[in-house]
Design a protein around this motif. Sequence first.
Motif, PDB file in Angstrom:
ATOM      1  N   ALA A  95       0.858  -1.197   0.000  1.00 60.75           N
ATOM      2  CA  ALA A  95       0.000   0.000   0.000  1.00 60.75           C
ATOM      3  C   ALA A  95       0.885   1.235   0.000  1.00 60.75           C
ATOM      4  O   ALA A  95       1.734   1.410   0.872  1.00 60.75           O
ATOM      5  CB  ALA A  95      -0.901  -0.003   1.223  1.00 60.75           C
ATOM      6  N   ILE A 116       0.323   4.702   0.609  1.00 58.67           N
ATOM      7  CA  ILE A 116      -0.706   5.624   1.090  1.00 58.67           C
ATOM      8  C   ILE A 116      -0.132   6.810   1.854  1.00 58.67           C
ATOM      9  O   ILE A 116      -0.847   7.502   2.574  1.00 58.67           O
ATOM     10  CB  ILE A 116      -1.741   4.866   1.950  1.00 58.67           C
ATOM     11  CG1 ILE A 116      -1.077   4.141   3.128  1.00 58.67           C
ATOM     12  CG2 ILE A 116      -2.539   3.881   1.090  1.00 58.67           C
ATOM     13  CD1 ILE A 116      -2.037   3.490   4.102  1.00 58.67           C
ATOM     14  N   THR A 125       2.867   1.871   9.458  1.00 55.31           N
ATOM     15  CA  THR A 125       1.692   1.026   9.239  1.00 55.31           C
ATOM     16  C   THR A 125       1.825  -0.292  10.002  1.00 55.31           C
ATOM     17  O   THR A 125       0.825  -0.834  10.468  1.00 55.31           O
ATOM     18  CB  THR A 125       1.402   0.748   7.747  1.00 55.31           C
ATOM     19  OG1 THR A 125       2.491   0.045   7.164  1.00 55.31           O
ATOM     20  CG2 THR A 125       1.073   2.028   6.999  1.00 55.31           C
ATOM     21  N   SER A 146     -15.301  -3.900  10.146  1.00 43.58           N
ATOM     22  CA  SER A 146     -14.657  -2.622   9.821  1.00 43.58           C
ATOM     23  C   SER A 146     -13.211  -2.576  10.319  1.00 43.58           C
ATOM     24  O   SER A 146     -12.347  -2.004   9.658  1.00 43.58           O
ATOM     25  CB  SER A 146     -15.471  -1.444  10.357  1.00 43.58           C
ATOM     26  OG  SER A 146     -15.480  -1.418  11.769  1.00 43.58           O
ATOM     27  N   GLU A 176     -11.150  -4.715   7.918  1.00 43.71           N
ATOM     28  CA  GLU A 176     -10.980  -4.004   6.653  1.00 43.71           C
ATOM     29  C   GLU A 176     -10.031  -2.814   6.792  1.00 43.71           C
ATOM     30  O   GLU A 176      -9.294  -2.494   5.866  1.00 43.71           O
ATOM     31  CB  GLU A 176     -12.340  -3.565   6.113  1.00 43.71           C
ATOM     32  CG  GLU A 176     -13.144  -4.749   5.600  1.00 43.71           C
ATOM     33  CD  GLU A 176     -14.515  -4.385   5.084  1.00 43.71           C
ATOM     34  OE1 GLU A 176     -14.932  -3.207   5.177  1.00 43.71           O
ATOM     35  OE2 GLU A 176     -15.197  -5.308   4.584  1.00 43.71           O
ATOM     36  N   ARG A 177     -10.005  -2.168   7.950  1.00 45.62           N
ATOM     37  CA  ARG A 177      -9.057  -1.069   8.167  1.00 45.62           C
ATOM     38  C   ARG A 177      -7.622  -1.603   8.125  1.00 45.62           C
ATOM     39  O   ARG A 177      -6.732  -0.964   7.555  1.00 45.62           O
ATOM     40  CB  ARG A 177      -9.330  -0.359   9.502  1.00 45.62           C
ATOM     41  CG  ARG A 177      -8.472   0.862   9.724  1.00 45.62           C
ATOM     42  CD  ARG A 177      -8.839   1.975   8.769  1.00 45.62           C
ATOM     43  NE  ARG A 177      -7.734   2.920   8.636  1.00 45.62           N
ATOM     44  CZ  ARG A 177      -7.671   3.872   7.730  1.00 45.62           C
ATOM     45  NH1 ARG A 177      -8.662   4.041   6.874  1.00 45.62           N
ATOM     46  NH2 ARG A 177      -6.642   4.672   7.666  1.00 45.62           N
ATOM     47  N   ARG A 190      -6.604  -4.110   6.415  1.00 43.79           N
ATOM     48  CA  ARG A 190      -6.326  -4.355   4.990  1.00 43.79           C
ATOM     49  C   ARG A 190      -6.068  -3.054   4.240  1.00 43.79           C
ATOM     50  O   ARG A 190      -5.193  -2.988   3.389  1.00 43.79           O
ATOM     51  CB  ARG A 190      -7.501  -5.119   4.350  1.00 43.79           C
ATOM     52  CG  ARG A 190      -7.721  -6.507   4.918  1.00 43.79           C
ATOM     53  CD  ARG A 190      -6.569  -7.466   4.601  1.00 43.79           C
ATOM     54  NE  ARG A 190      -6.541  -7.687   3.168  1.00 43.79           N
ATOM     55  CZ  ARG A 190      -5.431  -7.672   2.422  1.00 43.79           C
ATOM     56  NH1 ARG A 190      -4.256  -7.457   2.970  1.00 43.79           N
ATOM     57  NH2 ARG A 190      -5.497  -7.872   1.127  1.00 43.79           N
ATOM     58  N   LYS A 191      -6.816  -2.006   4.569  1.00 48.66           N
ATOM     59  CA  LYS A 191      -6.653  -0.723   3.870  1.00 48.66           C
ATOM     60  C   LYS A 191      -5.268  -0.135   4.052  1.00 48.66           C
ATOM     61  O   LYS A 191      -4.787   0.584   3.176  1.00 48.66           O
ATOM     62  CB  LYS A 191      -7.702   0.282   4.351  1.00 48.66           C
ATOM     63  CG  LYS A 191      -9.100  -0.014   3.867  1.00 48.66           C
ATOM     64  CD  LYS A 191     -10.100   0.938   4.502  1.00 48.66           C
ATOM     65  CE  LYS A 191     -11.518   0.524   4.165  1.00 48.66           C
ATOM     66  NZ  LYS A 191     -12.506   1.378   4.840  1.00 48.66           N
ATOM     67  N   THR A 225      -6.772   6.287  10.462  1.00 51.53           N
ATOM     68  CA  THR A 225      -7.032   5.291  11.494  1.00 51.53           C
ATOM     69  C   THR A 225      -7.348   5.961  12.817  1.00 51.53           C
ATOM     70  O   THR A 225      -8.193   5.476  13.582  1.00 51.53           O
ATOM     71  CB  THR A 225      -5.853   4.302  11.627  1.00 51.53           C
ATOM     72  OG1 THR A 225      -5.649   3.659  10.362  1.00 51.53           O
ATOM     73  CG2 THR A 225      -6.124   3.240  12.677  1.00 51.53           C
TER      74      THR A 225
END
Length: 157
Positions: free
Chosen positions: A3, A5, A12, A65, A68-69, A71-72, A134
């Motif tokens: 990622a 980002i 991360t 959620s 998924e966060r 993963r994001k 986050t």
Amino acid sequence: MKANIGITETDTNAVAEQLAKLLADENILYIKTRNAHWNVTGENFHANHIFFEEQYKQLDGIIDSVAERIRKIGHYAPATMKIYLELTHLTEYSERTNDGLGYMKDLLADHESIIEFLRGNITPFAEEFKDYGTSDFITGLMESHEEMAWMIRSYFR
């Protein structure tokens, strides 16, 4: 694929480690709430049964959620009970009881523990790890847990 980002991999990694602990806590709380839903007894059975169902449904959405966060931000979400039990801050029920208030007392302590964990990570996620997304995300989760805790607390006089 990594990622890209605008947050360093080191940062991360640190955020994902904390989110993994949160995911473990949320899953343990979910299981405990399902247990309460299935096994509650007593004169307020029906109301308690419905209340616990509403709570575990809300937790189900939170769990999704959080995963998924993770993963994001470019990491894989832990997804086994073995890992959850290693990562969680929570414990099994402190005393075996099937009455609604007994379950609520234990679940309230868990929500409050999660609230403290979330509150303690809001600023570090933003300031130390530069992950404002986050930080904002867990602020919303904290507010959800505060509301769930308030609903449980309201059963006590």
